[in-house]
Design an enzyme around this catalytic site. Structure first.
Site, short mmCIF file in Angstrom:
data_model
loop_
_atom_site.label_atom_id
_atom_site.label_comp_id
_atom_site.label_asym_id
_atom_site.label_seq_id
_atom_site.Cartn_x
_atom_site.Cartn_y
_atom_site.Cartn_z
N GLU A 48 1.56 8.41 -4.17
CA GLU A 48 0.40 9.14 -4.69
C GLU A 48 0.89 10.42 -5.36
O GLU A 48 1.84 11.05 -4.91
CB GLU A 48 -0.54 9.48 -3.54
CG GLU A 48 -1.79 10.23 -3.95
CD GLU A 48 -2.68 10.59 -2.77
OE1 GLU A 48 -3.90 10.65 -2.96
OE2 GLU A 48 -2.16 10.80 -1.65
N LYS A 120 -8.82 6.15 -6.90
CA LYS A 120 -8.97 6.28 -5.45
C LYS A 120 -10.45 6.39 -5.08
O LYS A 120 -11.19 7.20 -5.65
CB LYS A 120 -8.21 7.53 -4.99
CG LYS A 120 -8.19 7.77 -3.49
CD LYS A 120 -7.35 8.99 -3.19
CE LYS A 120 -7.26 9.30 -1.72
NZ LYS A 120 -6.43 10.52 -1.48
N CYS A 161 -3.60 6.22 -0.34
CA CYS A 161 -3.58 7.22 0.73
C CYS A 161 -4.75 7.12 1.71
O CYS A 161 -4.77 6.25 2.57
CB CYS A 161 -3.49 8.61 0.11
SG CYS A 161 -2.92 9.89 1.28
#
Length: 292
Positions: A48, A120, A161
């Protein structure tokens, strides 16, 4: 669910300590990607925020660009084509407006073509016991699409993440046929020490899937500390590759894709999943539909 297919995928996780200089971060990633490819990797994943870790909002927006102008996108597309690998850039900070950005992952094919982009979904908005406070949603716009992408004869689910804490996302991808799940990350040291390994292994076990998660590690120029320990986990839950510690580097493993099918035959949790109704203490109900 997709038909079982045999084959292998040689995968590598790149561990970084991205700083405040985009060009330097691209160079650091490029060196490690080249090493992993030379070692035989055909799928390489970076963490990330590969291009930039910057807590200052003003400094962040002074350094990031729209996707069409971003130097990282162009550089990694060209690198994938040069090396003939599938290159999964875990995420980049991409400008989407005057004061908004996307935490966006990119998957490039071995010819450099963009196979997929993933924004995300789950924003890291938390207050931690040690006083750390994060409000990712103040800067980044969340995505709304869970992606499953064909890669080298199998299907890969994309995540980033904090997504790893939302098992429904990965179960939906596994239900759609993904045998490889991903969660490239910049986990904080505090949360990583407590939860990193168990979360990665849990997503692998419950879905009978490989989980590949490259990570940021160490103390960064903006003051944050990340946990490192980039991982590849097999469908039965064993860690088959790890960058031990928080230093930059890479780890590599050969994924025997049939192992995912084997794990799902042993414990067919996806096939056995059923719809149910939640009955709340005050009498309210909420229906949920299980993925088939």
């Amino acid at each position: 669910m997709s038909k079982a297919t045999h084959g292998t995928l040689v995968a590598a996780v790149i561990q970084m300590r991205s700083g405040r200089d985009v060009a330097a971060n691209i160079d650091a990633a490029t060196q490690l990607i080249r090493q992993a490819a030379a070692d035989g990797a055909t799928y390489v994943q970076t963490p990330e925020m590969t291009n930039l870790l910057e807590r200052s909002r003003a400094d962040l927006f002074a350094k990031i660009s729209p996707e069409s102008e971003d130097p990282s996108v162009a550089a990694f597309s060209a690198l994938a084509a040069e090396l003939g690998i599938v290159l999964h850039v875990g995420s980049l900070a991409i400008r989407t407006g005057a004061d908004k950005a996307a935490n966006r992952g990119f998957l490039f094919g071995s010819d450099g073509a963009l196979l997929a982009r993933y924004d995300k979904i789950h924003m890291f908005d938390v207050d931690l016991p040690n006083g750390e406070s994060w409000r990712e949603s103040a800067t980044y716009q969340p995505g709304g699409e869970a992606l499953v992408v064909p890669v080298a004869g199998t299907l890969v689910g994309l995540g980033i993440c904090y997504d790893i804490r939302f098992p429904a996302l990965f179960r939906a991808q596994a239900g759609a046929g993904a045998r490889v799940l991903t969660a490239p990350a910049a986990f904080t040291r505090q949360t990583g020490e407590a939860h990193w390994h168990v979360l990665q292994r849990a997503r692998a076990i419950e879905n009978g899937a490989f989980v590949i998660s490259a990570a940021q590690g160490g103390r960064h120029e903006d003051g944050r500390e990340t946990y490192g320990h980039s991982l590849i986990v097999a469908p039965w839950g064993e860690v088959i590759a790890e960058v031990d510690g928080d230093a930059p580097g890479y780890a590599l493993a050969t994924l025997e894709l049939e192992k995912a099918d084997e794990a799902r035959r042993r414990i067919p949790a996806i096939a056995n999943q059923r719809s149910f109704t939640v009955v709340a203490p005050r009498g309210g109900t909420a229906g949920t539909e299980a993925a088939e």
